[in-house]
Design a protein around this motif. Structure first.
Motif, PDB file in Angstrom:
ATOM      1  N   TYR A 210       7.191  18.863   6.825  1.00  0.00           N
ATOM      2  CA  TYR A 210       6.156  19.185   5.835  1.00  0.00           C
ATOM      3  C   TYR A 210       6.377  18.385   4.549  1.00  0.00           C
ATOM      4  CZ  TYR A 210       3.741  21.787   2.188  1.00  0.00           C
ATOM      5  OH  TYR A 210       2.976  22.136   1.108  1.00  0.00           O
ATOM      6  N   LEU A 211       7.633  18.363   4.066  1.00  0.00           N
ATOM      7  CA  LEU A 211       7.935  17.610   2.852  1.00  0.00           C
ATOM      8  C   LEU A 211       7.707  16.115   3.045  1.00  0.00           C
ATOM      9  CD1 LEU A 211      11.143  19.380   1.500  1.00  0.00           C
ATOM     10  CD2 LEU A 211       8.822  19.542   0.619  1.00  0.00           C
ATOM     11  N   THR A 212       8.056  15.599   4.210  1.00  0.00           N
ATOM     12  CA  THR A 212       7.866  14.176   4.489  1.00  0.00           C
ATOM     13  C   THR A 212       6.386  13.807   4.444  1.00  0.00           C
ATOM     14  OG1 THR A 212       9.841  14.154   5.869  1.00  0.00           O
ATOM     15  CG2 THR A 212       8.294  12.334   6.155  1.00  0.00           C
ATOM     16  N   PHE A 213       5.548  14.613   5.088  1.00  0.00           N
ATOM     17  CA  PHE A 213       4.119  14.329   5.073  1.00  0.00           C
ATOM     18  C   PHE A 213       3.529  14.467   3.681  1.00  0.00           C
ATOM     19  CE2 PHE A 213       4.480  15.442   9.674  1.00  0.00           C
ATOM     20  CZ  PHE A 213       4.216  14.166  10.141  1.00  0.00           C
ATOM     21  N   ARG A 214       3.998  15.443   2.910  1.00  0.00           N
ATOM     22  CA  ARG A 214       3.525  15.595   1.528  1.00  0.00           C
ATOM     23  C   ARG A 214       3.950  14.392   0.694  1.00  0.00           C
ATOM     24  NH1 ARG A 214      -0.371  18.491  -0.015  1.00  0.00           N
ATOM     25  NH2 ARG A 214       0.580  18.729  -2.034  1.00  0.00           N
ATOM     26  N   LEU A 215       5.175  13.913   0.916  1.00  0.00           N
ATOM     27  CA  LEU A 215       5.659  12.742   0.192  1.00  0.00           C
ATOM     28  C   LEU A 215       4.828  11.513   0.538  1.00  0.00           C
ATOM     29  CD1 LEU A 215       7.814  11.587  -1.708  1.00  0.00           C
ATOM     30  CD2 LEU A 215       9.198  11.090   0.304  1.00  0.00           C
ATOM     31  N   ASP A 216       4.522  11.321   1.819  1.00  0.00           N
ATOM     32  CA  ASP A 216       3.690  10.189   2.227  1.00  0.00           C
ATOM     33  C   ASP A 216       2.303  10.278   1.596  1.00  0.00           C
ATOM     34  OD1 ASP A 216       5.685   9.101   3.763  1.00  0.00           O
ATOM     35  OD2 ASP A 216       4.953   9.950   5.652  1.00  0.00           O
ATOM     36  N   ARG A 217       1.755  11.469   1.546  1.00  0.00           N
ATOM     37  CA  ARG A 217       0.438  11.648   0.935  1.00  0.00           C
ATOM     38  C   ARG A 217       0.502  11.342  -0.568  1.00  0.00           C
ATOM     39  NH1 ARG A 217      -2.849  17.264   0.393  1.00  0.00           N
ATOM     40  NH2 ARG A 217      -4.655  16.389  -0.638  1.00  0.00           N
ATOM     41  N   TRP A 218       1.557  11.810  -1.218  1.00  0.00           N
ATOM     42  CA  TRP A 218       1.720  11.558  -2.649  1.00  0.00           C
ATOM     43  C   TRP A 218       1.877  10.063  -2.928  1.00  0.00           C
ATOM     44  CZ3 TRP A 218       5.962   9.655  -5.453  1.00  0.00           C
ATOM     45  CH2 TRP A 218       5.825   9.742  -6.829  1.00  0.00           C
ATOM     46  N   VAL A 219       2.667   9.363  -2.119  1.00  0.00           N
ATOM     47  CA  VAL A 219       2.858   7.927  -2.288  1.00  0.00           C
ATOM     48  C   VAL A 219       1.532   7.189  -2.089  1.00  0.00           C
ATOM     49  CG1 VAL A 219       3.957   5.884  -1.262  1.00  0.00           C
ATOM     50  CG2 VAL A 219       5.314   7.915  -1.736  1.00  0.00           C
ATOM     51  N   GLY A 220       0.759   7.604  -1.097  1.00  0.00           N
ATOM     52  CA  GLY A 220      -0.545   6.991  -0.873  1.00  0.00           C
ATOM     53  C   GLY A 220      -1.486   7.187  -2.054  1.00  0.00           C
ATOM     54  N   GLU A 221      -1.507   8.393  -2.618  1.00  0.00           N
ATOM     55  CA  GLU A 221      -2.345   8.655  -3.793  1.00  0.00           C
ATOM     56  C   GLU A 221      -1.875   7.828  -4.989  1.00  0.00           C
ATOM     57  OE1 GLU A 221      -2.108  12.861  -4.404  1.00  0.00           O
ATOM     58  OE2 GLU A 221      -3.445  13.321  -2.722  1.00  0.00           O
ATOM     59  N   GLU A 222      -0.572   7.705  -5.162  1.00  0.00           N
ATOM     60  CA  GLU A 222      -0.015   6.922  -6.269  1.00  0.00           C
ATOM     61  C   GLU A 222      -0.393   5.445  -6.134  1.00  0.00           C
ATOM     62  OE1 GLU A 222       1.926   6.451  -9.833  1.00  0.00           O
ATOM     63  OE2 GLU A 222       1.454   8.309  -8.798  1.00  0.00           O
ATOM     64  N   LYS A 223      -0.318   4.901  -4.920  1.00  0.00           N
ATOM     65  CA  LYS A 223      -0.698   3.504  -4.699  1.00  0.00           C
ATOM     66  C   LYS A 223      -2.181   3.294  -4.990  1.00  0.00           C
ATOM     67  CE  LYS A 223       2.789   2.137  -1.359  1.00  0.00           C
ATOM     68  NZ  LYS A 223       3.050   1.719   0.019  1.00  0.00           N
ATOM     69  N   LYS A 224      -3.003   4.257  -4.606  1.00  0.00           N
ATOM     70  CA  LYS A 224      -4.443   4.146  -4.864  1.00  0.00           C
ATOM     71  C   LYS A 224      -4.711   4.160  -6.367  1.00  0.00           C
ATOM     72  CE  LYS A 224      -8.866   6.146  -3.658  1.00  0.00           C
ATOM     73  NZ  LYS A 224      -9.465   6.867  -4.733  1.00  0.00           N
ATOM     74  N   LEU A 225      -4.028   5.042  -7.104  1.00  0.00           N
ATOM     75  CA  LEU A 225      -4.196   5.083  -8.549  1.00  0.00           C
ATOM     76  C   LEU A 225      -3.753   3.787  -9.212  1.00  0.00           C
ATOM     77  CD1 LEU A 225      -3.050   8.728  -9.381  1.00  0.00           C
ATOM     78  CD2 LEU A 225      -5.353   7.805  -9.570  1.00  0.00           C
ATOM     79  N   GLN A 226      -2.631   3.235  -8.756  1.00  0.00           N
ATOM     80  CA  GLN A 226      -2.147   1.968  -9.312  1.00  0.00           C
ATOM     81  C   GLN A 226      -3.116   0.831  -9.019  1.00  0.00           C
ATOM     82  OE1 GLN A 226       1.780   1.420  -7.720  1.00  0.00           O
ATOM     83  NE2 GLN A 226       2.750   2.640  -9.320  1.00  0.00           N
ATOM     84  N   ALA A 227      -3.676   0.808  -7.816  1.00  0.00           N
ATOM     85  CA  ALA A 227      -4.636  -0.241  -7.473  1.00  0.00           C
ATOM     86  C   ALA A 227      -5.885  -0.122  -8.343  1.00  0.00           C
ATOM     87  CB  ALA A 227      -5.011  -0.151  -5.996  1.00  0.00           C
ATOM     88  N   ASP A 228      -6.357   1.092  -8.562  1.00  0.00           N
ATOM     89  CA  ASP A 228      -7.524   1.293  -9.432  1.00  0.00           C
ATOM     90  C   ASP A 228      -7.223   0.855 -10.855  1.00  0.00           C
ATOM     91  OD1 ASP A 228      -8.897   2.311  -7.285  1.00  0.00           O
ATOM     92  OD2 ASP A 228      -8.662   4.420  -7.871  1.00  0.00           O
TER      93      ASP A 228
END
Length: 159
Positions: free
Chosen positions: A20-38
Protein backbone atom coordinates in the motif's frame (compact mmCIF):
# COMPACT_ATOMS: atom_id res chain seq x y z
CA UNK A 1 0.15 -23.66 16.10
CA UNK A 2 -1.63 -20.52 17.24
CA UNK A 3 1.65 -18.58 17.25
CA UNK A 4 2.35 -19.66 13.68
CA UNK A 5 -1.06 -18.40 12.57
CA UNK A 6 -0.48 -15.09 14.37
CA UNK A 7 2.95 -14.71 12.77
CA UNK A 8 1.48 -15.42 9.32
CA UNK A 9 -1.29 -12.83 9.91
CA UNK A 10 1.22 -10.23 11.13
CA UNK A 11 3.53 -10.91 8.18
CA UNK A 12 0.65 -10.73 5.70
CA UNK A 13 -0.59 -7.46 7.24
CA UNK A 14 2.92 -5.96 7.12
CA UNK A 15 3.37 -7.04 3.50
CA UNK A 16 -0.02 -5.60 2.56
CA UNK A 17 0.75 -2.33 4.28
CA UNK A 18 4.16 -2.22 2.56
CA UNK A 19 2.53 -2.70 -0.85
CA UNK A 20 0.00 0.00 0.00
CA UNK A 21 2.78 2.43 0.93
CA UNK A 22 4.73 1.58 -2.23
CA UNK A 23 1.75 2.29 -4.47
CA UNK A 24 1.00 5.53 -2.60
CA UNK A 25 4.64 6.56 -3.00
CA UNK A 26 4.54 5.83 -6.74
CA UNK A 27 1.35 7.86 -7.07
CA UNK A 28 2.89 10.74 -5.11
CA UNK A 29 6.05 10.69 -7.26
CA UNK A 30 3.91 10.72 -10.41
CA UNK A 31 1.91 13.72 -9.17
CA UNK A 32 5.14 15.52 -8.22
CA UNK A 33 6.62 14.94 -11.69
CA UNK A 34 3.44 16.25 -13.30
CA UNK A 35 3.55 19.39 -11.15
CA UNK A 36 7.21 19.97 -12.00
CA UNK A 37 6.53 19.53 -15.71
CA UNK A 38 3.66 22.04 -15.53
CA UNK A 39 5.85 24.50 -13.62
CA UNK A 40 8.72 24.14 -16.11
CA UNK A 41 6.33 24.71 -19.00
CA UNK A 42 4.99 27.88 -17.38
CA UNK A 43 8.49 29.12 -16.58
CA UNK A 44 9.81 28.45 -20.06
CA UNK A 45 7.06 30.55 -21.65
CA UNK A 46 7.62 33.73 -19.67
CA UNK A 47 10.53 36.08 -20.27
CA UNK A 48 13.30 35.94 -17.74
CA UNK A 49 16.28 38.06 -16.81
CA UNK A 50 19.49 36.42 -15.63
CA UNK A 51 21.33 38.21 -12.82
CA UNK A 52 24.88 36.95 -12.34
CA UNK A 53 26.70 37.54 -9.07
CA UNK A 54 25.57 38.59 -5.67
CA UNK A 55 25.64 42.12 -4.36
CA UNK A 56 23.78 44.41 -2.01
CA UNK A 57 21.40 45.28 -4.86
CA UNK A 58 20.25 41.72 -5.54
CA UNK A 59 16.86 42.07 -3.83
CA UNK A 60 16.28 45.53 -5.30
CA UNK A 61 17.10 44.32 -8.80
CA UNK A 62 14.76 41.35 -8.32
CA UNK A 63 11.88 43.64 -7.37
CA UNK A 64 12.64 45.99 -10.26
CA UNK A 65 12.64 43.11 -12.76
CA UNK A 66 9.36 41.72 -11.41
CA UNK A 67 7.76 45.14 -11.79
CA UNK A 68 8.82 45.01 -15.48
CA UNK A 69 7.13 41.63 -15.96
CA UNK A 70 10.38 39.66 -16.09
CA UNK A 71 11.13 36.59 -14.00
CA UNK A 72 14.49 37.14 -12.28
CA UNK A 73 16.87 34.19 -12.29
CA UNK A 74 19.79 34.64 -9.90
CA UNK A 75 22.96 32.64 -10.52
CA UNK A 76 26.27 32.76 -8.70
CA UNK A 77 28.19 30.54 -11.12
CA UNK A 78 28.15 30.38 -14.90
CA UNK A 79 25.41 27.90 -15.68
CA UNK A 80 22.95 27.26 -18.47
CA UNK A 81 19.51 25.74 -18.40
CA UNK A 82 17.62 24.63 -21.44
CA UNK A 83 14.32 25.87 -20.00
CA UNK A 84 15.57 29.47 -20.21
CA UNK A 85 13.97 30.03 -23.59
CA UNK A 86 13.20 33.73 -23.35
CA UNK A 87 16.25 35.33 -21.75
CA UNK A 88 15.64 38.96 -22.59
CA UNK A 89 18.06 40.63 -20.20
CA UNK A 90 21.40 39.79 -18.56
CA UNK A 91 22.79 41.77 -15.62
CA UNK A 92 26.28 40.84 -14.39
CA UNK A 93 27.03 42.37 -10.98
CA UNK A 94 29.88 40.24 -9.66
CA UNK A 95 33.13 41.75 -8.43
CA UNK A 96 35.14 40.12 -11.24
CA UNK A 97 35.23 41.80 -14.65
CA UNK A 98 36.39 38.58 -16.28
CA UNK A 99 33.38 36.69 -14.93
CA UNK A 100 30.97 39.46 -15.90
CA UNK A 101 32.31 39.61 -19.46
CA UNK A 102 32.36 35.83 -19.83
CA UNK A 103 28.80 35.33 -18.60
CA UNK A 104 27.44 38.14 -20.77
CA UNK A 105 29.13 36.81 -23.90
CA UNK A 106 28.15 33.22 -23.17
CA UNK A 107 24.49 34.07 -22.63
CA UNK A 108 24.49 36.31 -25.73
CA UNK A 109 25.75 33.47 -27.92
CA UNK A 110 23.51 30.76 -26.52
CA UNK A 111 20.27 32.66 -25.90
CA UNK A 112 20.75 35.50 -28.43
CA UNK A 113 20.23 38.11 -25.74
CA UNK A 114 20.91 41.67 -26.84
CA UNK A 115 20.32 43.56 -23.58
CA UNK A 116 23.53 43.00 -21.63
CA UNK A 117 24.52 45.05 -18.59
CA UNK A 118 27.58 44.62 -16.41
CA UNK A 119 29.41 46.37 -13.62
CA UNK A 120 32.88 47.46 -14.68
CA UNK A 121 35.04 47.07 -11.58
CA UNK A 122 38.29 48.23 -13.19
CA UNK A 123 38.25 51.20 -15.58
CA UNK A 124 40.96 49.53 -17.67
CA UNK A 125 38.31 47.02 -18.83
CA UNK A 126 35.80 49.70 -19.88
CA UNK A 127 36.93 49.45 -23.51
CA UNK A 128 36.41 45.68 -23.49
CA UNK A 129 32.83 46.09 -22.22
CA UNK A 130 32.11 48.58 -25.00
CA UNK A 131 33.75 46.36 -27.63
CA UNK A 132 31.42 43.50 -26.67
CA UNK A 133 28.39 45.84 -26.62
CA UNK A 134 27.77 45.47 -22.90
CA UNK A 135 26.20 48.49 -21.21
CA UNK A 136 28.46 49.49 -18.33
CA UNK A 137 26.94 50.04 -14.90
CA UNK A 138 28.60 52.03 -12.14
CA UNK A 139 28.83 50.43 -8.72
CA UNK A 140 28.52 53.81 -6.95
CA UNK A 141 25.17 54.82 -8.49
CA UNK A 142 21.86 53.04 -7.80
CA UNK A 143 21.76 50.18 -10.28
CA UNK A 144 18.00 50.21 -10.86
CA UNK A 145 18.16 53.88 -11.86
CA UNK A 146 20.98 53.12 -14.29
CA UNK A 147 19.00 50.22 -15.76
CA UNK A 148 15.92 52.41 -16.08
CA UNK A 149 17.92 55.08 -17.92
CA UNK A 150 19.61 52.55 -20.19
CA UNK A 151 16.36 50.84 -21.11
CA UNK A 152 14.63 54.14 -21.83
CA UNK A 153 17.39 55.09 -24.25
CA UNK A 154 19.33 57.53 -22.09
CA UNK A 155 23.06 57.06 -21.83
CA UNK A 156 24.38 55.53 -18.62
CA UNK A 157 26.75 57.96 -16.94
CA UNK A 158 30.04 56.60 -15.70
CA UNK A 159 31.44 59.02 -13.14
Amino acid sequence: MLTNILLILITAAAAGYGYYLTFRLDRWVGEEKKLQADEEQNESQESCAVVFGEDEWTEEIGGWLKSRGLRPVFIEEACLKKDWKNVSLVIAISSSDEDNLSVCNLLRKIYHTEQLYGICNDQVNYIVYKRFHIQVLNRDIKITEQLENAMSGNEVVIA
